[in-house]
Write an enzyme that holds these catalytic residues in place. Structure first.
Site, mmCIF file in Angstrom:
data_model
loop_
_atom_site.group_PDB
_atom_site.id
_atom_site.type_symbol
_atom_site.label_atom_id
_atom_site.label_comp_id
_atom_site.label_asym_id
_atom_site.label_seq_id
_atom_site.Cartn_x
_atom_site.Cartn_y
_atom_site.Cartn_z
ATOM 1 N N SER A 193 0.827 -1.198 0.000
ATOM 2 C CA SER A 193 0.000 0.000 0.000
ATOM 3 C C SER A 193 0.870 1.261 0.000
ATOM 4 O O SER A 193 1.773 1.389 -0.818
ATOM 5 C CB SER A 193 -0.951 -0.037 1.198
ATOM 6 N N ASP B 262 -8.605 -3.463 -6.572
ATOM 7 C CA ASP B 262 -8.570 -4.331 -5.389
ATOM 8 C C ASP B 262 -9.468 -3.820 -4.272
ATOM 9 O O ASP B 262 -9.263 -4.126 -3.118
ATOM 10 C CB ASP B 262 -7.132 -4.484 -4.883
ATOM 11 N N HIS C 150 -7.582 -5.432 -0.899
ATOM 12 C CA HIS C 150 -6.363 -4.665 -0.649
ATOM 13 C C HIS C 150 -5.535 -5.190 0.527
ATOM 14 O O HIS C 150 -4.300 -5.263 0.431
ATOM 15 C CB HIS C 150 -6.731 -3.200 -0.414
#
Length: 671
Positions: free
Chosen positions: A251, A573, A626
């Site tokens: 991320s 995602d 995610h």
């Protein structure tokens, strides 16, 4: 008189409580006794609040009993039950690959993203008494319920400096426990760590590069010397193991490590002084998981109205909880006040403007089919041929370039039909200011009614104009952020200005290291509707209110529509659109380009989302979401193989399910 007294006593049902019927009973006594009886009845009445408390208590009790029973059972019993229902479970990737002969080789470095790393208190105000070195973020979140205003106060940063407020020091937790679990039972890195351990990894060959994800990247070095620590730990691991490291950011951690690679090679005092070949000497590969390289529209919504799709749904479902002042809390206002002090959020504002994200009438994802059917062909060549064959399909186009629109009709109209008013000339006199707001004061309290209406009257904002919008509604945050982050596209990367750290986390305004033998992977989930653009409306005026909110009533015409609950979605995602996660590896860095002058090999590894088949699978072993992707068996296998020495060629190069190559071809970017 005696008969009259008895009749009155019967009417008021008090005969049983009178000891002497012959005694006179006056009207005052009757009224007192009647009031006492009514009060007793009310006291014994089972109300709605009692029912709610009883229900919540029962649910909590049952939950804790089941949780205790589950943890008290031998580990083999839940597995036996699961196998009896679903059949034999597959071996975890670590067990499978260990049987195939894989063993520990390259040391690995984990770089967590925003939110997932734990934060603990080192110094606080009186309200935080007893919390020294206790987690304020990550863990049980008990302090949120016990003392929420104190919790918000200690997790907020100084709104002028973006650093610690006076008398408060909150610091990142160190070690693998910093981000193995976000909360009890909710894994982040734990599954990957466990599988690495199965092929021989241990703490001396694994390092969690924890940092304070709230502050700007350069300030993590200024305040905590975090990047110096990462540099030293990587050098130590390379020296003691004799192998280059494999770095695994997730991320926002991918942007942080992109910044680090420029910092470590840059000369002091701005950089780490490692020299131009530091990355070539110390890094084998960088495996970026769910990377928001080009930003995320979700970051815009978060800054603009402190919400995204999930919050908008909750706001529509229970508006009094989030919008009104319940028990002294204005939930969204407190969240906005706190998160607008987190400078790191600025790193995820969409980069590249309209060139990348689209104009009022064009976007790279034009023609995307939002139907729930997902194509599962994992052959990249076939995917490209399929995309070529689908170019002329009559799909209703979505104007994804309009990141924020006020009204559903504005999202669908041609740009020439939209009447717009420039908000930048609006007067911002603070006639909304209200001293009763106190600690939930936001920058909206300093805006006039006219300025708020002017924002809505501009109707629509693209990735280019949204920066002006955020500068207008969040001037303090944007002023700090502009000193640490950039959002454009470099014309000439040899310009000395790009040596400044504000450009280092923007892949469109910086270059990759001079490390031709290094590999870069973009690994992300696809097949989940992901936020791309928003339909907004003005909120009803109230005290200390946030004047803009996602219009949850805006819906598409059918179930295959890209619009749901005021949010237009695209492939990704669930958090990062595929365009942001994959473009740089698909085009921007592919081969020798001005952004990748040494020709570092780049690979795309997509993971098509498959939800868990049943509750016993937990968050699933094929998830592309995610965070849940961190437990995806295919992803973990890829990581373990690279850590054990495999190259991208040996993994099979690209694995693509989305239209990322087609979308990348549409973007006219000078390479």
């Amino acid at each position: 008189m005696s008969l009259l007294r008895r009749r009155k006593g019967s009417e008021n049902d008090i005969d049983s409580n009178t000891t002497h019927d012959s005694e006179p009973i006056d009207d005052e006594d009757l009224k007192t006794e009647k009031a006492r009886r009514e009060k007793t009845k009310k006291k014994n009445k089972w109300g709605c609040a009692d029912s709610c408390c009883w229900l919540i208590g029962c649910i909590c009790s049952v939950w804790w009993i089941l949780l205790f029973s589950y943890n008290a059972l031998p580990a083999s019993i839940p597995q036996y039950v699961a196998e009896a229902i679903t059949g034999p479970l597959p071996d975890p990737p670590g067990v499978k690959l260990y049987k195939e002969g894989l063993r520990v080789k390259h040391p690995v470095v984990f770089v967590p993203g925003i939110v997932t790393g734990g934060l603990e208190l080192w110094e606080g105000h009186n309200c935080a008494e007893g919390l020294f070195r206790k987690r304020l973020w990550g863990g049980t979140f008990g302090e949120v319920y016990k003392r929420p205003l104190c919790w918000v106060e200690h997790l907020s940063l100084d709104n002028e400096t973006g650093l610690d407020p006076p008398g408060i020091r909150v610091r990142p937790v160190s070690g693998l426990v910093a981000a193995d679990y976000f909360a009890p039972g909710y894994f982040v890195w734990a599954v990957l760590i466990a599988n690495l351990a199965r092929i021989g990894y241990e703490e001396k060959t694994m390092y969690m590069a924890a940092y304070d994800w709230r502050i700007s990247f350069q300030n993590t070095e200024v305040r905590d010397q975090t990047m110096s620590r990462i540099k030293s730990n990587i050098e130590l691991m390379v020296k003691t193991n004799g192998k280059k490291v494999v770095v695994i950011p997730h991320s926002m951690g991918t942007l942080y490590f992109l910044h680090f690679m420029k910092w470590v090679e840059a000369p002091a005092p701005m950089g780490g002084g490692g020299g131009p070949d530091w990355c070539a000497k110390h890094i084998k590969a960088v495996l970026n998981i769910g990377a928001p390289f080009l930003g995320v529209p979700k970051a815009v919504a978060g800054i603009f109205s402190a919400e995204a799709k999930d919050i908008a749904v909750a706001r529509a479902f229970a508006p009094v909880v989030l919008d009104n002042d319940i028990f002294g809390f204005q939930t969204l206002q407190h969240m906005m006040r706190m998160t607008r002090t987190w400078d790191s959020t600025m790193s995820m504002i969409p980069k590249g403007g309209e060139t990348i994200w689209g104009t009022l009438d064009w976007s790279p994802e034009d023609g995307y089919d939002c139907s729930p059917k997902r194509q599962k062909n994992n052959d990249t060549k076939a995917v490209r041929q399929r995309d070529q064959g689908n170019r002329d399909l009559p799909l209703k186009s979505v104007n994804y370039g309009r990141i924020i629109s006020f009204g559903k009709d504005v999202t669908e109209a041609h740009s020439s039909k939209i009447e717009r008013t420039d908000f930048k000339n609006a007067i911002t006199a603070n006639n909304l200011a209200n001293t009763t707001c106190n600690d939930v004061w936001t920058e909206y309290n300093e805006m006039s009614i006219g300025a708020i209406r002017a924002v809505a009257d501009q109707k629509v904002y693209t990735a280019g104009s949204v920066l002006d919008l955020l500068n207008f509604v969040a001037p303090k945050l944007m002023t700090r952020g502009s000193a640490h982050f950039s959002y454009g596209i470099a014309d000439n990367l040899d310009d000395p200005k790009y040596e400044h750290y504000k450009y280092w986390s923007n892949p469109l305004e910086t270059t990759l290291p001079n490390a031709p033998n290094m590999e870069i992977y973009s690994m992300y989930g696809v097949g989940i509707p992901t936020e791309r653009a928003y339909v907004y409306k003005l909120s009803p005026p109230s005290e200390c209110y946030i004047p803009f909110q996602i219009d949850n009533s805006a819906e598409g015409e059918n179930e295959d529509s890209c619009l749901s609950g005021g949010v237009y979605t695209v492939d990704g995602d669930e958090t990062i659109p595929a365009l942001s996660a994959g473009f740089m590896s698909a085009k921007g860095w592919r081969g020798k380009t001005r952004f990748n002058p040494s020709g570092i090999r780049t690979y795309i590894r997509e993971y098509n989302h498959a939800p868990p088949a049943n509750l016993l699978e937990g968050r699933g072993t094929q998830s592309g979401a995610h965070v849940d992707i961190m437990g995806n068996f295919a992803l973990i296998e890829d990581i373990l193989q690279v850590a054990a020495g495999a190259t991208g060629e040996e993994l099979g190069r690209d694995r693509v399910y989305s239209n990322i190559f087609k979308w990348s071809e549409k973007i006219n970017l000078k390479l």
